[in-house]
Design a protein around this motif. Structure first.
Motif, PDB file in Angstrom:
ATOM      1  N   ALA A   1      37.755  31.427 -42.968  1.00 21.63           N
ATOM      2  CA  ALA A   1      38.891  31.432 -43.479  1.00 21.63           C
ATOM      3  C   ALA A   1      39.127  32.779 -43.874  1.00 21.63           C
ATOM      4  N   ALA A   2      38.132  33.546 -44.271  1.00 22.26           N
ATOM      5  CA  ALA A   2      38.222  35.274 -44.526  1.00 22.26           C
ATOM      6  C   ALA A   2      38.948  35.979 -43.534  1.00 22.26           C
ATOM      7  N   GLU A   3      38.683  35.448 -42.334  1.00 26.57           N
ATOM      8  CA  GLU A   3      39.373  36.420 -41.204  1.00 26.57           C
ATOM      9  C   GLU A   3      40.804  35.632 -40.840  1.00 26.57           C
ATOM     10  N   ALA A   4      40.866  34.453 -41.101  1.00 29.40           N
ATOM     11  CA  ALA A   4      42.212  33.722 -40.482  1.00 29.40           C
ATOM     12  C   ALA A   4      43.434  34.250 -41.107  1.00 29.40           C
ATOM     13  N   ASP A   5      44.580  34.244 -40.269  1.00 30.55           N
ATOM     14  CA  ASP A   5      45.679  34.724 -40.968  1.00 30.55           C
ATOM     15  C   ASP A   5      46.314  34.010 -41.985  1.00 30.55           C
ATOM     16  N   ALA A   6      46.235  33.022 -41.990  1.00 32.59           N
ATOM     17  CA  ALA A   6      46.677  31.790 -43.186  1.00 32.59           C
ATOM     18  C   ALA A   6      46.004  32.048 -44.443  1.00 32.59           C
ATOM     19  N   THR A   7      44.422  32.513 -44.270  1.00 32.33           N
ATOM     20  CA  THR A   7      43.885  32.406 -45.686  1.00 32.33           C
ATOM     21  C   THR A   7      43.485  33.863 -46.034  1.00 32.33           C
ATOM     22  N   ALA A   8      43.542  34.663 -45.128  1.00 36.83           N
ATOM     23  CA  ALA A   8      42.499  35.858 -45.311  1.00 36.83           C
ATOM     24  C   ALA A   8      43.090  36.521 -46.453  1.00 36.83           C
ATOM     25  N   SER A   9      44.382  36.463 -46.825  1.00 39.29           N
ATOM     26  CA  SER A   9      44.909  37.379 -47.976  1.00 39.29           C
ATOM     27  C   SER A   9      45.648  36.530 -49.040  1.00 39.29           C
ATOM     28  N   ASP A  10      45.091  35.073 -48.995  1.00 41.22           N
ATOM     29  CA  ASP A  10      45.741  34.120 -50.139  1.00 41.22           C
ATOM     30  C   ASP A  10      44.674  33.318 -50.718  1.00 41.22           C
ATOM     31  N   PRO A  11      44.280  33.913 -51.747  1.00 41.47           N
ATOM     32  CA  PRO A  11      42.880  33.175 -52.390  1.00 41.47           C
ATOM     33  C   PRO A  11      43.328  31.718 -52.692  1.00 41.47           C
ATOM     34  N   GLU A  12      44.499  31.113 -53.024  1.00 39.08           N
ATOM     35  CA  GLU A  12      44.695  29.807 -53.293  1.00 39.08           C
ATOM     36  C   GLU A  12      44.633  28.887 -51.906  1.00 39.08           C
ATOM     37  N   ALA A  13      45.128  29.527 -50.742  1.00 42.34           N
ATOM     38  CA  ALA A  13      44.911  29.074 -49.396  1.00 42.34           C
ATOM     39  C   ALA A  13      43.516  29.070 -48.809  1.00 42.34           C
ATOM     40  N   PHE A  14      42.746  30.053 -49.267  1.00 45.60           N
ATOM     41  CA  PHE A  14      41.330  29.926 -49.130  1.00 45.60           C
ATOM     42  C   PHE A  14      40.641  28.901 -49.770  1.00 45.60           C
ATOM     43  N   ARG A  15      40.742  28.829 -50.971  1.00 48.18           N
ATOM     44  CA  ARG A  15      40.192  27.601 -51.831  1.00 48.18           C
ATOM     45  C   ARG A  15      40.675  26.076 -51.130  1.00 48.18           C
ATOM     46  N   ALA A  16      41.969  26.156 -50.711  1.00 50.86           N
ATOM     47  CA  ALA A  16      42.464  24.934 -50.177  1.00 50.86           C
ATOM     48  C   ALA A  16      41.707  24.614 -48.914  1.00 50.86           C
ATOM     49  N   SER A  17      41.432  25.604 -48.411  1.00 53.42           N
ATOM     50  CA  SER A  17      40.688  25.466 -46.694  1.00 53.42           C
ATOM     51  C   SER A  17      39.308  24.835 -47.088  1.00 53.42           C
ATOM     52  N   LEU A  18      38.643  25.476 -48.192  1.00 53.52           N
ATOM     53  CA  LEU A  18      37.256  24.959 -48.317  1.00 53.52           C
ATOM     54  C   LEU A  18      37.208  23.680 -48.818  1.00 53.52           C
ATOM     55  N   ARG A  19      38.109  23.133 -49.683  1.00 53.44           N
ATOM     56  CA  ARG A  19      38.257  21.733 -50.221  1.00 53.44           C
ATOM     57  C   ARG A  19      38.606  20.789 -48.801  1.00 53.44           C
ATOM     58  N   ALA A  20      39.543  21.486 -48.099  1.00 54.08           N
ATOM     59  CA  ALA A  20      39.412  20.393 -46.758  1.00 54.08           C
ATOM     60  C   ALA A  20      38.395  20.425 -46.013  1.00 54.08           C
ATOM     61  N   ALA A  21      37.622  21.230 -45.815  1.00 54.99           N
ATOM     62  CA  ALA A  21      36.307  21.309 -45.231  1.00 54.99           C
ATOM     63  C   ALA A  21      35.269  20.443 -45.654  1.00 54.99           C
ATOM     64  N   GLY A  22      35.544  20.535 -47.091  1.00 58.27           N
ATOM     65  CA  GLY A  22      34.462  19.507 -47.825  1.00 58.27           C
ATOM     66  C   GLY A  22      35.089  18.175 -47.614  1.00 58.27           C
ATOM     67  N   ARG A  23      36.129  17.904 -47.520  1.00 57.65           N
ATOM     68  CA  ARG A  23      36.758  16.280 -47.269  1.00 57.65           C
ATOM     69  C   ARG A  23      36.213  15.964 -45.836  1.00 57.65           C
ATOM     70  N   THR A  24      36.382  16.808 -45.026  1.00 59.98           N
ATOM     71  CA  THR A  24      36.040  16.651 -43.674  1.00 59.98           C
ATOM     72  C   THR A  24      34.545  16.192 -43.478  1.00 59.98           C
ATOM     73  N   LEU A  25      33.544  16.934 -44.133  1.00 57.49           N
ATOM     74  CA  LEU A  25      32.252  16.589 -44.138  1.00 57.49           C
ATOM     75  C   LEU A  25      31.834  15.357 -44.990  1.00 57.49           C
ATOM     76  N   ARG A  26      32.530  15.099 -46.031  1.00 58.89           N
ATOM     77  CA  ARG A  26      32.315  13.872 -46.968  1.00 58.89           C
ATOM     78  C   ARG A  26      32.676  12.768 -46.279  1.00 58.89           C
ATOM     79  N   GLU A  27      33.670  12.982 -45.212  1.00 56.47           N
ATOM     80  CA  GLU A  27      34.067  11.342 -44.650  1.00 56.47           C
ATOM     81  C   GLU A  27      33.222  11.102 -43.585  1.00 56.47           C
ATOM     82  N   THR A  28      32.068  11.677 -43.279  1.00 60.86           N
ATOM     83  CA  THR A  28      31.187  11.408 -42.011  1.00 60.86           C
ATOM     84  C   THR A  28      30.406  10.340 -42.156  1.00 60.86           C
ATOM     85  N   ARG A  29      29.501  10.208 -43.302  1.00 59.18           N
ATOM     86  CA  ARG A  29      28.609   8.992 -43.471  1.00 59.18           C
ATOM     87  C   ARG A  29      28.679   8.806 -44.966  1.00 59.18           C
ATOM     88  N   PRO A  30      28.556   7.414 -45.522  1.00 59.33           N
ATOM     89  CA  PRO A  30      28.934   7.257 -47.063  1.00 59.33           C
ATOM     90  C   PRO A  30      27.543   7.148 -47.707  1.00 59.33           C
TER      91      PRO A  30
END
Ligand code: RUB
Length: 321
Positions: free
Chosen positions: A42-71
């Motif tokens: 995310a620190a390299e990607a166009d959409a997030t590299a210069s936008d701290p809030e978008a960066f944080r949102a991408s980490l939260r989304a990654a967290g959700r993807t990982l959370r949903e795997t096994r309960p």
């Protein structure tokens, strides 16, 4: 979108869901490492590299993807909490560094905790003991390995652990430690308990009442061990403590596909019957002799004290949208 998880995160999530990456501690390490990979991407990607809030949102989304795997294994959300609660900084570079550092610290802590609990668990084992294992737990193996390193001669009776046969992984690991192994089918466990000095299992979650959630079959093994007078311990580092159970929540037991139980093709011959495949069960605290953690050994009934101390602030969900 700007919050699409990086390929490395999707690969880790897929590996956890398909059980290529499995076992509570290994899942936790993989999830923490995936968040570091998300931060780097995310620190390299166009959409997030210069936008701290978008960066944080991408980490939260990654967290959700990982959370949903096994309960069931709480080490997974506990790993996500550890890393995401330490994400801080005004700039994307600072945010990335905080996530990478937290991920590294988490994995180091995990390894150290396992070594430390291994020493505690090993003290319960005596020279010449035979242990019985169920499933494949790196925390349980750490206890046996530490006992072997203390110079104790240990043998093992290993339950194969239907339906996924994780007992084979345990058998191989023990053989590599120089421990003589006898592999048995799960149904033979009670017959062999007479030859066993200790049952050693791991945990996916520990509830506030001391209930131990581990691979399906653990509770039956524990009841049989009690009936035979064989002590049973669970080796569980404190990331297995389930904070939501402090406020009355129960631990979700994963139900897996019927294909793990009946061979593909059997369905037609067997006809219209129900097939169920719960992956875990709950061993009531009264059937467990000790919970061995990196902070020492606890009777299951008193684990709640440690849980309040370590997770008393509750079960925040820093991955929420
Ligand atoms: C694995 C399992 C293990 C615990 C502890 O289940 O029940 O006993 O996860 O393992 P699955 P560890 O194979 O379904 O993931 O001590 O390595 O954390």
């Amino acid at each position: 979108t700007d919050t699409e998880p990086a390929p490395a995160v999707r690969e880790t999530a897929e590996a956890i869901a398909t059980m290529e990456t499995r076992g509570a501690a290994t899942i936790a390490a993989a999830a923490a490492e995936a968040l570091a990979e998300q931060a780097a991407a995310a620190a390299e990607a166009d959409a997030t590299a210069s936008d701290p809030e978008a960066f944080r949102a991408s980490l939260r989304a990654a967290g959700r993807t990982l959370r949903e795997t096994r309960p069931t294994a709480v080490s997974l959300p506990n790993a996500l909490r550890y890393v995401l609660q330490r994400m801080e900084g005004e700039t994307v570079d600072a945010l990335r560094d905080s996530v990478v550092d937290a991920s590294d610290a988490f994995v180091r802590q995990l390894d150290r905790a396992q070594d430390d609990l291994g020493e505690v668990g090993a003290n319960r084992l005596a020279d010449g003991d035979t242990v019985m294992t169920h499933c494949h737990s790196t925390d349980a193996l750490a206890c046996i390995e530490a006992a072997v390193e203390q110079g104790k001669s240990i043998s093992a009776v290993v339950k194969e652990t239907r339906p996924r046969q994780q007992g084979h992984i345990t058998a191989e690991a023990l053989r590599e430690m120089g421990v003589p192994v006898t592999l048995i089918v799960d149904s033979a466990a009670r017959r062999y308990l007479d030859e066993v000095d200790h049952v050693v299992v791991g945990a996916d979650s520990i509830a506030a009442d001391g209930g131990v959630i581990n691979k399906i079959g653990t509770s039956g093994l524990a009841v049989n061990a009690r009936e035979r007078g064989v002590p049973i311990m669970t080796a569980a580092q404190t990331i297995k403590l389930h904070p939501e159970t402090l406020t009355g929540h129960t631990v979700e037991i994963e139900m897996r596909d019927e294909d793990e139980v009946i061979e593909p093709g059997t369905r037609e011959a067997i006809g219209e019957i129900a097939v169920e495949n719960p992956a875990f069960d709950v061993t009531p605290p009264r059937y467990m002799d000790a919970i061995v953690t990196e902070h020492g050994q606890f009777p299951p009934e008193s684990i709640v004290t440690l849980m309040r101390e370590l997770f008393g602030e509750g079960a925040a969900e820093p991955w929420a949208e």
